[in-house]
Write a protein that holds these residues in place. Structure first.
Motif, short mmCIF file in Angstrom:
data_model
loop_
_atom_site.label_atom_id
_atom_site.label_comp_id
_atom_site.label_asym_id
_atom_site.label_seq_id
_atom_site.Cartn_x
_atom_site.Cartn_y
_atom_site.Cartn_z
N LYS A 1 0.93 -1.17 0.10
CA LYS A 1 0.00 0.07 0.16
C LYS A 1 0.80 1.16 0.18
O LYS A 1 0.32 2.28 -0.54
CB LYS A 1 -0.89 0.07 1.16
CG LYS A 1 -1.99 -1.06 1.19
CD LYS A 1 -3.04 -0.98 2.46
CE LYS A 1 -4.12 -2.22 2.28
NZ LYS A 1 -4.76 -2.00 3.45
N VAL A 2 2.04 1.18 0.33
CA VAL A 2 2.90 2.26 0.46
C VAL A 2 4.23 2.02 0.02
O VAL A 2 4.99 1.40 0.40
CB VAL A 2 3.27 2.71 2.18
CG1 VAL A 2 4.12 4.12 2.13
CG2 VAL A 2 1.93 2.85 2.91
N HIS A 3 4.30 2.49 -1.12
CA HIS A 3 5.54 2.50 -2.07
C HIS A 3 5.62 3.57 -3.03
O HIS A 3 4.76 4.47 -3.32
CB HIS A 3 5.43 0.98 -2.95
CG HIS A 3 4.13 0.88 -3.69
ND1 HIS A 3 3.86 1.41 -4.75
CD2 HIS A 3 2.90 0.39 -3.42
CE1 HIS A 3 2.81 1.40 -5.33
NE2 HIS A 3 2.11 0.61 -4.76
N PRO A 4 6.98 3.68 -3.66
CA PRO A 4 7.19 4.81 -4.46
C PRO A 4 6.51 4.73 -5.76
O PRO A 4 6.30 3.44 -6.11
CB PRO A 4 8.65 4.98 -4.55
CG PRO A 4 9.07 3.35 -4.35
CD PRO A 4 7.95 3.09 -3.21
N VAL A 5 6.02 5.49 -6.47
CA VAL A 5 5.62 5.39 -8.05
C VAL A 5 6.26 6.16 -8.79
O VAL A 5 7.05 7.13 -8.37
CB VAL A 5 4.03 5.84 -7.85
CG1 VAL A 5 3.13 5.01 -7.08
CG2 VAL A 5 4.00 7.27 -7.48
N LYS A 6 6.19 5.95 -10.14
CA LYS A 6 6.95 6.78 -11.04
C LYS A 6 6.68 8.35 -11.10
O LYS A 6 5.37 8.70 -10.80
CB LYS A 6 6.65 6.09 -12.65
CG LYS A 6 7.16 4.72 -12.84
CD LYS A 6 6.83 4.33 -14.19
CE LYS A 6 7.50 3.02 -14.45
NZ LYS A 6 7.01 2.59 -15.86
N GLY A 7 7.80 9.17 -11.10
CA GLY A 7 7.65 10.51 -11.04
C GLY A 7 7.81 10.90 -9.54
O GLY A 7 8.00 12.10 -9.34
N ASP A 8 7.89 10.14 -8.59
CA ASP A 8 8.29 10.68 -7.19
C ASP A 8 9.57 11.27 -7.05
O ASP A 8 10.51 11.06 -7.75
CB ASP A 8 8.22 9.29 -6.31
CG ASP A 8 6.66 9.33 -5.79
OD1 ASP A 8 5.73 9.88 -5.91
OD2 ASP A 8 6.66 8.10 -4.94
#
Length: 222
Positions: free
Chosen positions: A116-123
């Motif tokens: 549920k808590v993870h980096p995503v593209k563009g972060d």
């Protein structure tokens, strides 16, 4: 040399002990006993911990600390919203107090990549304590380098290795910062931890290496 189970039984079990020193010692010992091998000695990680962590007083020291600060531990525990995080916290406390590695359970997900808590593209990722690039590599692999990473490395030796890693890998999305993160700007002395089991550093009054510490707010403002 690699020895087959047949050779192990025929040539090596009559006049010598078999020493197991592996994380998987229980499984290995079970397999050897199923082959009829009985002259087995096991040196497990728990024994190692008992010979270092417990006997040098670290476990007892942490137990006293926990009792003295139990209200603070409880406050932190209540701040954790999900049951998994609370269980991990309890397991860590149990390990610190007992020194029993069985208290530590393997996570069901990779570090930094919770379902549920993870980096995503563009972060934009703040990598506090980037070491020599191990976490940078994980984030870039996960996001295919579609992110911006600011990696803070206070140690001059680790910083040099981080810069080299960035140059060799041609990581245009990574900025290495030779500083630690703290509450405010300041200079501190930092020394390697010398217990033989920890590759980290600690803030010290002894002058080993002077490092710069900055706050995240001040860094962002710049």
């Amino acid at each position: 040399a690699i020895v087959s189970s047949k050779d192990l039984i025929d040539k090596y079990t009559t006049n010598m002990w078999i020493l197991i020193s592996s994380t998987w010692h229980d499984e290995i010992e079970k397999q050897l006993k199923e082959l009829g091998i009985k002259n087995i000695k096991t040196y497990s990680l728990n024994e190692y911990v008992n010979n270092t962590y417990i006997k040098n007083g670290t476990s007892e020291s942490y137990k006293r600390y926990f009792i003295e600060e139990v209200n603070e531990f409880e406050k932190f525990y209540n701040m954790l919203e999900d049951l998994d995080s609370r269980q991990v916290f309890k397991n860590l406390i149990a390990y610190r107090i007992s020194g029993n590695l069985d208290c530590l359970k393997e996570s069901s997900f990779s570090q930094y990549f919770h379902p549920k808590v993870h980096p995503v593209k563009g972060d934009v990722i703040i990598d506090g304590g980037g070491f020599t690039g191990d976490t940078v590599k994980q984030f870039n692999n996960y996001l295919h380098s579609c992110c911006k990473i600011h990696s803070f490395v206070p140690s001059s030796n680790n910083y040099a290795q981080m810069v080299s890693f960035i140059e060799v890998e041609n990581l245009l999305n990574v900025t290495a910062v030779q500083a630690g993160l703290g509450e405010k700007i300041g200079k501190f002395c930092m020394n390697p931890i010398k217990d033989g089991n920890n590759p980290g550093y600690s803030i010290s009054t002894e002058r080993s290496e002077e490092i710069m510490v900055i706050s995240l707010d001040e860094y962002v403002e710049k």
